[in-house]
Design a protein around this motif. Structure first.
Motif, PDB file in Angstrom:
ATOM      1  N   SER A  25       0.859  -1.186   0.000  1.00 41.37           N
ATOM      2  CA  SER A  25       0.000   0.000   0.000  1.00 41.37           C
ATOM      3  C   SER A  25       0.891   1.229   0.000  1.00 41.37           C
ATOM      4  O   SER A  25       2.038   1.195   0.459  1.00 41.37           O
ATOM      5  CB  SER A  25      -0.938   0.010   1.212  1.00 41.37           C
ATOM      6  N   GLY A  26       0.353   2.309  -0.556  1.00 43.51           N
ATOM      7  CA  GLY A  26       1.130   3.543  -0.608  1.00 43.51           C
ATOM      8  C   GLY A  26       2.051   3.629  -1.807  1.00 43.51           C
ATOM      9  O   GLY A  26       2.722   4.642  -2.003  1.00 43.51           O
ATOM     10  N   PHE A  27       2.110   2.579  -2.593  1.00 42.15           N
ATOM     11  CA  PHE A  27       2.899   2.579  -3.818  1.00 42.15           C
ATOM     12  C   PHE A  27       2.404   1.429  -4.693  1.00 42.15           C
ATOM     13  O   PHE A  27       1.703   0.533  -4.224  1.00 42.15           O
ATOM     14  CB  PHE A  27       4.393   2.442  -3.537  1.00 42.15           C
ATOM     15  N   THR A  28       2.803   1.469  -5.952  1.00 38.02           N
ATOM     16  CA  THR A  28       2.415   0.417  -6.892  1.00 38.02           C
ATOM     17  C   THR A  28       3.501  -0.644  -6.898  1.00 38.02           C
ATOM     18  O   THR A  28       4.613  -0.410  -7.379  1.00 38.02           O
ATOM     19  CB  THR A  28       2.223   0.988  -8.306  1.00 38.02           C
ATOM     20  N   SER A  29       3.188  -1.808  -6.357  1.00 40.81           N
ATOM     21  CA  SER A  29       4.217  -2.824  -6.162  1.00 40.81           C
ATOM     22  C   SER A  29       4.803  -3.322  -7.478  1.00 40.81           C
ATOM     23  O   SER A  29       5.962  -3.751  -7.521  1.00 40.81           O
ATOM     24  CB  SER A  29       3.667  -4.000  -5.356  1.00 40.81           C
ATOM     25  N   SER A  30       4.017  -3.221  -8.562  1.00 43.14           N
ATOM     26  CA  SER A  30       4.529  -3.715  -9.849  1.00 43.14           C
ATOM     27  C   SER A  30       5.652  -2.838 -10.390  1.00 43.14           C
ATOM     28  O   SER A  30       6.364  -3.237 -11.310  1.00 43.14           O
ATOM     29  CB  SER A  30       3.396  -3.817 -10.866  1.00 43.14           C
ATOM     30  N   ASP A  31       5.836  -1.651  -9.809  1.00 41.34           N
ATOM     31  CA  ASP A  31       6.934  -0.765 -10.214  1.00 41.34           C
ATOM     32  C   ASP A  31       8.239  -1.096  -9.499  1.00 41.34           C
ATOM     33  O   ASP A  31       9.274  -0.482  -9.766  1.00 41.34           O
ATOM     34  CB  ASP A  31       6.573   0.691  -9.919  1.00 41.34           C
ATOM     35  N   TYR A  32       8.173  -2.038  -8.574  1.00 43.41           N
ATOM     36  CA  TYR A  32       9.321  -2.378  -7.750  1.00 43.41           C
ATOM     37  C   TYR A  32       9.625  -3.871  -7.852  1.00 43.41           C
ATOM     38  O   TYR A  32       8.716  -4.690  -8.001  1.00 43.41           O
ATOM     39  CB  TYR A  32       9.044  -2.044  -6.275  1.00 43.41           C
ATOM     40  N   VAL A  33      10.883  -4.199  -7.736  1.00 40.48           N
ATOM     41  CA  VAL A  33      11.261  -5.595  -7.508  1.00 40.48           C
ATOM     42  C   VAL A  33      10.808  -5.963  -6.099  1.00 40.48           C
ATOM     43  O   VAL A  33      11.051  -5.221  -5.138  1.00 40.48           O
ATOM     44  CB  VAL A  33      12.779  -5.794  -7.647  1.00 40.48           C
ATOM     45  N   ASN A  77      -1.039  -8.216  -9.831  1.00 49.05           N
ATOM     46  CA  ASN A  77      -0.979  -6.752  -9.895  1.00 49.05           C
ATOM     47  C   ASN A  77      -2.333  -6.107  -9.607  1.00 49.05           C
ATOM     48  O   ASN A  77      -2.396  -4.995  -9.089  1.00 49.05           O
ATOM     49  CB  ASN A  77      -0.443  -6.303 -11.252  1.00 49.05           C
ATOM     50  N   ALA A  78      -3.403  -6.785  -9.947  1.00 49.47           N
ATOM     51  CA  ALA A  78      -4.731  -6.233  -9.680  1.00 49.47           C
ATOM     52  C   ALA A  78      -4.955  -6.028  -8.179  1.00 49.47           C
ATOM     53  O   ALA A  78      -5.697  -5.138  -7.768  1.00 49.47           O
ATOM     54  CB  ALA A  78      -5.805  -7.144 -10.258  1.00 49.47           C
ATOM     55  N   LYS A  79      -4.314  -6.870  -7.376  1.00 48.40           N
ATOM     56  CA  LYS A  79      -4.450  -6.784  -5.923  1.00 48.40           C
ATOM     57  C   LYS A  79      -3.235  -6.138  -5.260  1.00 48.40           C
ATOM     58  O   LYS A  79      -3.177  -6.059  -4.026  1.00 48.40           O
ATOM     59  CB  LYS A  79      -4.663  -8.181  -5.332  1.00 48.40           C
ATOM     60  N   ASN A  80      -2.281  -5.698  -6.075  1.00 50.25           N
ATOM     61  CA  ASN A  80      -1.054  -5.102  -5.544  1.00 50.25           C
ATOM     62  C   ASN A  80      -0.384  -6.047  -4.542  1.00 50.25           C
ATOM     63  O   ASN A  80       0.100  -5.628  -3.481  1.00 50.25           O
ATOM     64  CB  ASN A  80      -1.344  -3.742  -4.886  1.00 50.25           C
ATOM     65  N   THR A  81      -0.344  -7.310  -4.932  1.00 54.91           N
ATOM     66  CA  THR A  81       0.091  -8.371  -4.024  1.00 54.91           C
ATOM     67  C   THR A  81       1.124  -9.258  -4.705  1.00 54.91           C
ATOM     68  O   THR A  81       1.070  -9.480  -5.918  1.00 54.91           O
ATOM     69  CB  THR A  81      -1.116  -9.230  -3.606  1.00 54.91           C
TER      70      THR A  81
END
Length: 127
Positions: A25-33, A77-81
């Motif tokens: 949360s607070g960021f888009t995890s798909s933009d990060y390793v 990615n839809a769940k940021n998980t």
């Protein structure tokens, strides 16, 4: 506020399976390793797995030697998980499992490269 929250830990017999989740949360995890690490009692933190970023290398994964062939890391990615599916668990897999995030594209096994960390979820494998 950037936050990573792990869940799914528990007690499982040797040979069993468990799936851990890391919700960002607070960021888009798909933009990060996103990496998974673990730390057993009185031992150093150990690299478990990492998954690449979207769109550059989201299909790339990297595993520590001790879990290769038994663990699978994957994004939703839809769940940021990011999940960590663990099969054929052994007592030596017992540890506190953390997820972490790092910028850039390199799937790094060094904990010091990761900028954000969750609080961890405990996995205990009984003999």
């Amino acid at each position: 506020q950037v936050q990573l929250v792990e869940s799914g830990g528990g007690l499982v017999p040797a040979g069993g399976s468990l799936e851990l989740s890391c919700v960002a949360s607070g960021f888009t995890s798909s933009d990060y390793v996103i990496g998974w690490f673990r730390q057993a009692h009185e031992k150093e933190r150990e690299f478990v797995a990492a998954v690449g970023t979207t769109p550059w290398n989201s299909d790339r994964t990297y595993y520590g030697n001790s879990v290769k062939g038994r663990f699978t890391v994957a994004r939703d990615n839809a769940k940021n998980t990011v999940s960590l599916l663990m099969h054929f668990l052994k007592p030596e897999d017992t540890a506190l499992y953390y997820c972490a995030a790092k910028s850039g594209r390199v799937l790094d096994s060094r904990a010091g490269s990761y900028e954000f960390w969750g609080q961890g979820t405990q996995v205990t494998v009984s003999a």
